[in-house]
Design an enzyme around this catalytic site. Sequence first.
Site, PDB file in Angstrom:
ATOM      1  N   HIS A  20       0.822  -1.208   0.000  1.00 48.92           N
ATOM      2  CA  HIS A  20       0.000   0.000   0.000  1.00 48.92           C
ATOM      3  C   HIS A  20       0.857   1.259   0.000  1.00 48.92           C
ATOM      4  O   HIS A  20       0.557   2.233  -0.670  1.00 48.92           O
ATOM      5  CB  HIS A  20      -0.927   0.015   1.221  1.00 48.92           C
ATOM      6  CG  HIS A  20      -2.224  -0.670   0.945  1.00 48.92           C
ATOM      7  ND1 HIS A  20      -3.390   0.010   0.764  1.00 48.92           N
ATOM      8  CD2 HIS A  20      -2.515  -1.980   0.783  1.00 48.92           C
ATOM      9  CE1 HIS A  20      -4.357  -0.845   0.507  1.00 48.92           C
ATOM     10  NE2 HIS A  20      -3.857  -2.068   0.525  1.00 48.92           N
ATOM     11  N   ASP A 122      -3.738   7.147   2.007  1.00 49.55           N
ATOM     12  CA  ASP A 122      -4.279   5.891   1.508  1.00 49.55           C
ATOM     13  C   ASP A 122      -5.787   5.935   1.777  1.00 49.55           C
ATOM     14  O   ASP A 122      -6.224   6.375   2.847  1.00 49.55           O
ATOM     15  CB  ASP A 122      -3.650   4.722   2.265  1.00 49.55           C
ATOM     16  CG  ASP A 122      -3.955   3.387   1.593  1.00 49.55           C
ATOM     17  OD1 ASP A 122      -3.015   2.755   1.105  1.00 49.55           O
ATOM     18  OD2 ASP A 122      -5.139   2.971   1.558  1.00 49.55           O
ATOM     19  N   THR A 144      -5.468   2.215  -3.813  1.00 50.82           N
ATOM     20  CA  THR A 144      -4.345   1.492  -4.432  1.00 50.82           C
ATOM     21  C   THR A 144      -4.746   0.157  -5.047  1.00 50.82           C
ATOM     22  O   THR A 144      -3.980  -0.445  -5.779  1.00 50.82           O
ATOM     23  CB  THR A 144      -3.220   1.215  -3.412  1.00 50.82           C
ATOM     24  OG1 THR A 144      -3.737   0.353  -2.392  1.00 50.82           O
ATOM     25  CG2 THR A 144      -2.691   2.489  -2.797  1.00 50.82           C
ATOM     26  N   HIS A 153     -17.159  -1.863  -2.890  1.00 45.75           N
ATOM     27  CA  HIS A 153     -17.207  -1.316  -1.522  1.00 45.75           C
ATOM     28  C   HIS A 153     -18.167  -0.128  -1.438  1.00 45.75           C
ATOM     29  O   HIS A 153     -18.898   0.024  -0.463  1.00 45.75           O
ATOM     30  CB  HIS A 153     -15.810  -0.901  -1.062  1.00 45.75           C
ATOM     31  CG  HIS A 153     -14.913  -2.067  -0.804  1.00 45.75           C
ATOM     32  ND1 HIS A 153     -15.182  -3.029   0.142  1.00 45.75           N
ATOM     33  CD2 HIS A 153     -13.741  -2.452  -1.373  1.00 45.75           C
ATOM     34  CE1 HIS A 153     -14.235  -3.952   0.137  1.00 45.75           C
ATOM     35  NE2 HIS A 153     -13.340  -3.631  -0.779  1.00 45.75           N
ATOM     36  N   GLU A 363       1.468  -4.100 -13.297  1.00 51.27           N
ATOM     37  CA  GLU A 363       2.848  -4.336 -13.757  1.00 51.27           C
ATOM     38  C   GLU A 363       2.867  -5.369 -14.882  1.00 51.27           C
ATOM     39  O   GLU A 363       3.655  -5.275 -15.825  1.00 51.27           O
ATOM     40  CB  GLU A 363       3.720  -4.797 -12.584  1.00 51.27           C
ATOM     41  CG  GLU A 363       4.022  -3.657 -11.601  1.00 51.27           C
ATOM     42  CD  GLU A 363       4.525  -4.125 -10.236  1.00 51.27           C
ATOM     43  OE1 GLU A 363       4.577  -3.299  -9.309  1.00 51.27           O
ATOM     44  OE2 GLU A 363       4.868  -5.315 -10.090  1.00 51.27           O
ATOM     45  N   GLY A 378      -9.400 -10.111  -0.441  1.00 51.98           N
ATOM     46  CA  GLY A 378      -9.633  -8.703  -0.779  1.00 51.98           C
ATOM     47  C   GLY A 378     -10.087  -8.538  -2.224  1.00 51.98           C
ATOM     48  O   GLY A 378     -10.987  -9.250  -2.695  1.00 51.98           O
ATOM     49  N   ASP A 379      -9.439  -7.607  -2.921  1.00 54.28           N
ATOM     50  CA  ASP A 379      -9.822  -7.289  -4.304  1.00 54.28           C
ATOM     51  C   ASP A 379      -9.374  -8.338  -5.317  1.00 54.28           C
ATOM     52  O   ASP A 379      -9.716  -8.248  -6.497  1.00 54.28           O
ATOM     53  CB  ASP A 379      -9.222  -5.927  -4.696  1.00 54.28           C
ATOM     54  CG  ASP A 379      -7.701  -5.900  -4.569  1.00 54.28           C
ATOM     55  OD1 ASP A 379      -7.136  -6.759  -3.868  1.00 54.28           O
ATOM     56  OD2 ASP A 379      -7.067  -5.007  -5.172  1.00 54.28           O
TER      57      ASP A 379
HETATM   58  C1  U2F Z   1      -1.835  -5.991  -1.415  1.00 52.64           C
HETATM   59  O1  U2F Z   1      -0.936  -6.498  -2.347  1.00 52.64           O
HETATM   60  P1  U2F Z   1       0.360  -7.449  -2.342  1.00 52.64           P
HETATM   61  O2  U2F Z   1       1.505  -6.810  -1.718  1.00 52.64           O
HETATM   62  O3  U2F Z   1       0.075  -8.834  -1.899  1.00 52.64           O
HETATM   63  O4  U2F Z   1       0.564  -7.616  -3.949  1.00 52.64           O
HETATM   64  P2  U2F Z   1       0.724  -6.594  -5.135  1.00 52.64           P
HETATM   65  O5  U2F Z   1      -0.266  -5.497  -5.132  1.00 52.64           O
HETATM   66  O6  U2F Z   1       0.724  -7.458  -6.324  1.00 52.64           O
HETATM   67  O7  U2F Z   1       2.148  -5.965  -4.909  1.00 52.64           O
HETATM   68  C2  U2F Z   1       3.304  -6.722  -4.821  1.00 52.64           C
HETATM   69  C3  U2F Z   1       4.463  -5.796  -5.162  1.00 52.64           C
HETATM   70  O8  U2F Z   1       5.691  -6.396  -4.740  1.00 52.64           O
HETATM   71  C4  U2F Z   1       6.607  -6.414  -5.810  1.00 52.64           C
HETATM   72  C5  U2F Z   1       5.777  -6.333  -7.069  1.00 52.64           C
HETATM   73  C6  U2F Z   1       4.571  -5.507  -6.644  1.00 52.64           C
HETATM   74  O9  U2F Z   1       4.818  -4.122  -6.834  1.00 52.64           O
HETATM   75  O10 U2F Z   1       6.505  -5.746  -8.121  1.00 52.64           O
HETATM   76  N1  U2F Z   1       7.427  -7.652  -5.780  1.00 52.64           N
HETATM   77  C7  U2F Z   1       8.721  -7.607  -6.189  1.00 52.64           C
HETATM   78  O11 U2F Z   1       9.223  -6.565  -6.620  1.00 52.64           O
HETATM   79  N2  U2F Z   1       9.484  -8.754  -6.118  1.00 52.64           N
HETATM   80  C8  U2F Z   1       8.974  -9.926  -5.684  1.00 52.64           C
HETATM   81  O12 U2F Z   1       9.723 -10.917  -5.671  1.00 52.64           O
HETATM   82  C9  U2F Z   1       7.619  -9.975  -5.265  1.00 52.64           C
HETATM   83  C10 U2F Z   1       6.861  -8.822  -5.337  1.00 52.64           C
HETATM   84  C11 U2F Z   1      -3.140  -6.789  -1.449  1.00 52.64           C
HETATM   85  F1  U2F Z   1      -2.891  -8.094  -1.072  1.00 52.64           F
HETATM   86  C12 U2F Z   1      -3.758  -6.741  -2.836  1.00 52.64           C
HETATM   87  O13 U2F Z   1      -4.971  -7.457  -2.857  1.00 52.64           O
HETATM   88  C13 U2F Z   1      -4.004  -5.291  -3.253  1.00 52.64           C
HETATM   89  O14 U2F Z   1      -4.480  -5.242  -4.578  1.00 52.64           O
HETATM   90  C14 U2F Z   1      -2.685  -4.513  -3.138  1.00 52.64           C
HETATM   91  C15 U2F Z   1      -2.861  -3.041  -3.470  1.00 52.64           C
HETATM   92  O15 U2F Z   1      -3.816  -2.442  -2.649  1.00 52.64           O
HETATM   93  O16 U2F Z   1      -2.138  -4.647  -1.828  1.00 52.64           O
END
Ligand code: U2F
Length: 458
Positions: A20, A122, A144, A153, A363, A378-379
Amino acid sequence: ERRRHDAPHVALLAFPFGTHAAPLYSLARALAAAAPGAAFSFLNSARSNASLARSAAAAGQAPDNLRVYDVTDGCPTGYELPADDPEEKVRLFLGVTPGNFLVAMAAAEDGGGRKVSCLVSDAFLWIAGKMAEEMGVPWVPLWTGGPASLAAHLHTDLLRLTIGAGKQAIPARADQHLNFVPGLSYLRVRDLPEGVVFGNLNSEFSRLLHRMADELPRAAAVALNTFAGLDPALDAEFSAQFNTSLPVGPLNLVAPIPAGPDRHACLPWLDSQAPASVAYVSFGTVISPPPAELAELAAGLEASGAPFLWSLKDEWRARLPAGFLDRTGSRGLVVPWVPQVDVLGHVASGAFVTHCGWNSVVESLAGGVPMVCRPFLGDQRINARVVSQVWEVGVGFEGGALTCGGVKEALDLVLRTEEGKRMRERAGELRKKAVRAVGPGGSSVQNFKALVGIVTGN
Ligand code: U2F
């Protein structure tokens, strides 16, 4: 009221869990660069700031007018967080909010001698809206996650009224479509985030998001990590609901922050693989598939014969089937962290096995890589539905969970068939649209300019 010639001071309040804080920090850097005359203070927990600093260092010096402050996270020193209750740290943090932010904000005001003139936060931190109201300054939340889940929501009350809520709402209506919610007719009840109509409606997150939905329409503007035109129905819905709706993303393209150094030499390894041949696997920063599913996934990767790159935390490595690493070592690389943005941008990446966290989804689009979706919470279920049914740039699994046969079939489809090729082409088209949105004269650039105006009061 603040006089026009007073120098603006924007405080940004982060939600320090999952991924986040990272997109909010990207936005902070971009805003600070665009408004050199304004001061920006980024307020976040020490732990989250430290992890941002590691990747931000790779992106180079932050603008001089952006300062970073730590806020207490409410976790007593030496307190061991219970492994079976992932919400505990969130509860502790919210227990000391907004006091923690008020303290840091006072320090930031003292440091620069300027009163805070705008709060960006946020969206989860709806309390920032109340703080802003008391301070007599505008509030601009950033959502985010996936935009479709935000729409869900916003309509929580309507959903509960129409479908019912609690245990009885599911499973009888699991497959009912949400055709009574603007812009969401392609979704089914089962795709909703837990805590909307099923699951624990009293959880910290459920209550937080319900309250947020009430507060967002009062915000001066709502910023979103998406771009206009990606989902026109949602664009219309948010314009109707919010004072100003500002899709300013994808933030990873607007203000790229490299994921950090390539410690495990993934990129040279990818260089040695054929174009669009590699399956990249990651489930983000919050969850790991349960042990049985992890074993199924490993077996599926083995059965598919495709080269693979797997981002798997060291603590979960022991869950891999016996002998897996030895048997697949010649075509597979399993490491605890990869520079994901660079990996997805590499020509060798052919499929992304993902939990559909929104950052991962955007990404993947930016890299033009089709997805194999295993959402958890979640989403993520909604995002997966958008990927597979609306954009048609990915596939899900029958029954949801990973199985050996399901993984092999999905990878064969994406990596080796005409349909897979078409998914890649469609992903490429979305990539082009995203690049246009953040390019000269693009919609996200226009919206970003409007955002700069709102937060600096010009
Ligand atoms: C929460 O998200 P998460 O952190 O579980 O997952 P992502 O939104 O996909 O973000 C993971 C980030 O970590 C990075 C990757 C993403 O930017 O590039 N990353 C990395 O650089 N190297 C790695 O080996 C592993 C990951 C939540 F769980 C989701 O449901 C939401 O959508 C999100 C946003 O609110 O937050």
